[in-house]
Design a protein around this motif. Structure first.
Motif, PDB file in Angstrom:
ATOM      1  N   GLU A 139      29.679  45.616  30.393  1.00  0.00           N
ATOM      2  CA  GLU A 139      30.092  44.724  30.851  1.00  0.00           C
ATOM      3  C   GLU A 139      30.994  43.748  30.581  1.00  0.00           C
ATOM      4  OE1 GLU A 139      25.411  43.220  30.564  1.00  0.00           O
ATOM      5  OE2 GLU A 139      27.228  42.265  29.213  1.00  0.00           O
ATOM      6  N   GLU A 140      31.990  43.320  29.369  1.00  0.00           N
ATOM      7  CA  GLU A 140      32.949  42.853  29.763  1.00  0.00           C
ATOM      8  C   GLU A 140      34.217  43.991  30.931  1.00  0.00           C
ATOM      9  OE1 GLU A 140      34.234  40.463  28.462  1.00  0.00           O
ATOM     10  OE2 GLU A 140      32.391  39.170  26.927  1.00  0.00           O
ATOM     11  N   ILE A 141      34.123  45.579  30.577  1.00  0.00           N
ATOM     12  CA  ILE A 141      35.003  46.134  31.222  1.00  0.00           C
ATOM     13  C   ILE A 141      34.733  45.713  32.672  1.00  0.00           C
ATOM     14  CG2 ILE A 141      35.633  48.543  31.857  1.00  0.00           C
ATOM     15  CD1 ILE A 141      35.361  48.832  28.282  1.00  0.00           C
ATOM     16  N   MET A 142      33.391  45.577  33.499  1.00  0.00           N
ATOM     17  CA  MET A 142      32.963  45.833  34.963  1.00  0.00           C
ATOM     18  C   MET A 142      33.517  44.489  34.944  1.00  0.00           C
ATOM     19  SD  MET A 142      32.070  49.001  35.002  1.00  0.00           S
ATOM     20  CE  MET A 142      31.414  48.582  37.156  1.00  0.00           C
ATOM     21  N   GLN A 143      33.703  43.163  34.546  1.00  0.00           N
ATOM     22  CA  GLN A 143      34.101  42.127  34.258  1.00  0.00           C
ATOM     23  C   GLN A 143      35.870  42.079  35.487  1.00  0.00           C
ATOM     24  OE1 GLN A 143      33.218  38.823  32.406  1.00  0.00           O
ATOM     25  NE2 GLN A 143      34.177  37.360  33.926  1.00  0.00           N
ATOM     26  N   GLY A 144      35.909  42.690  34.434  1.00  0.00           N
ATOM     27  CA  GLY A 144      37.352  43.213  34.426  1.00  0.00           C
ATOM     28  C   GLY A 144      38.361  43.617  35.552  1.00  0.00           C
TER      29      GLY A 144
END
Length: 335
Positions: free
Chosen positions: A264-269
């Motif tokens: 989720e952190e990667i997709m938000q970035g």
């Protein structure tokens, strides 16, 4: 044969000594093959017992069927008790040596040797538990752990055991304890492990998949490869539930519910940034007559459109070599 060593010719003595030096490694390999090899598991327990009995006979210079008391100093076949004799377990227990010394009529010096042997011989206490990590119940299909704790009660905290008392063996030999897990229901060997440590407490963990639901009656044997008559065993009982009878609810702490995963952190970035308003867009003019925004190149490609030029537009020759026809660049900011 080692007890008849003095009657052998020098060449035979040297050959026997060379063979006995290779016996520990050969015996360990034989036991490993019997414990983990292919084939019928129902007969493996007796096969392992036979191999370990053979190894004890080599270490202690005994014949199959001999009395365990022949391992005690100053005891030979001529001195064995005529009547009821204590077992080796009873002999190595605290205070067990005095009765044997009196019964055999040993001298005080010989009695001290017997007491030293009894203090050095291992007194094993075995405890066994079966559990599933982070679970209160055991269910079919779970990965369970059988924990076996082997405690040498003859040692104090921080002490370690030395070489085996085997005066007739040609080299120092250390204990090996083979742990055999036997299923009394199916009459087969479940698994086997070997403990090579010489500390006061040794722990062996055996992981296995629970095959079915129901009651399990196992027995754990701890067999020594160096002493005859000191083996111990313990029963292990546990019950496995059906998969449908076990709660699968996963507790999540309230403080952890809003924690994002790494994905989720990667997709938000990867989300595109917000586009600037038209009043924040600054344009710069180059001598070629084209207009470039003062923002990023990606924003420029997304916000520029190509429109036909008016008849009065005259491009310099250097610009016409890059364009297929006279054009006019118009940059518009999307709000």
């Amino acid at each position: 044969m080692r007890r008849l060593h003095e009657r052998m010719a020098p060449l035979v003595q040297a050959e026997l000594t060379a063979l006995l030096r290779q016996a520990p490694r050969l015996g360990r390999a034989m036991a490993s093959v019997a414990a983990r090899g292919e084939g019928d598991r129902a007969e493996r327990l007796e096969a392992l017992r036979g191999i370990l009995c053979f190894r004890r006979c080599l270490v202690q210079a005994l014949e199959p069927g001999d009395s365990p008391l022949l391992q005690v100093p100053h005891v030979d076949k001529s001195r064995l008790p005529r009547g009821p004799a204590p077992s080796l377990h009873e002999l190595v227990a605290p205070g067990g040596a005095a009765a044997l010394v009196k019964q055999l009529g040993l001298t005080p010096e010989q009695g001290l040797d017997v007491q030293a042997f009894c203090h050095h011989a291992p007194r094993i206490e075995l405890t066994c538990t079966v559990e599933v990590e982070d679970e209160n119940d055991i269910a079919e299909g779970d990965l369970a752990t059988l924990t076996v704790r082997l405690l040498r009660a003859n040692l104090a905290e921080g002490e370690a055991i030395g070489p085996v008392h085997a005066p007739l063996f040609p080299m120092p030999k250390f204990e090996e304890w083979w742990l055999l897990v036997y299923d009394e229901g199916s009459k087969s060997l479940v698994t086997a492990d070997v403990v090579l440590g010489n500390g006061r407490e040794e722990v062996s963990k055996v992981r296995f998949m629970v095959p079915r639901a129901g009651d399990f009656r196992w027995r754990v044997f701890a067999l020594c490869d160096s002493y005859l008559g000191l083996d111990v065993d313990r029963e292990v009982h546990f019950t496995a539930l059906k998969r449908s009878e076990v709660s699968h609810e996963i507790f999540v702490h309230p403080a952890d519910r809003n924690i994002r995963s790494l994905f989720e952190e990667i997709m938000q970035g990867l989300q595109p940034p917000e586009v600037a308003s038209s009043r924040d867009l600054r344009l710069c003019t180059k001598p070629s007559g084209r207009f470039f925004p003062a923002c990023s190149v990606g924003f420029w490609f997304s916000s520029c459109r190509v429109a036909p030029a008016s008849p009065r537009t005259h491009l310099p020759p250097s610009s016409s070599s890059f364009l297929p026809s006279p054009t006019r660049n118009t940059c518009t900011a999307r709000t």
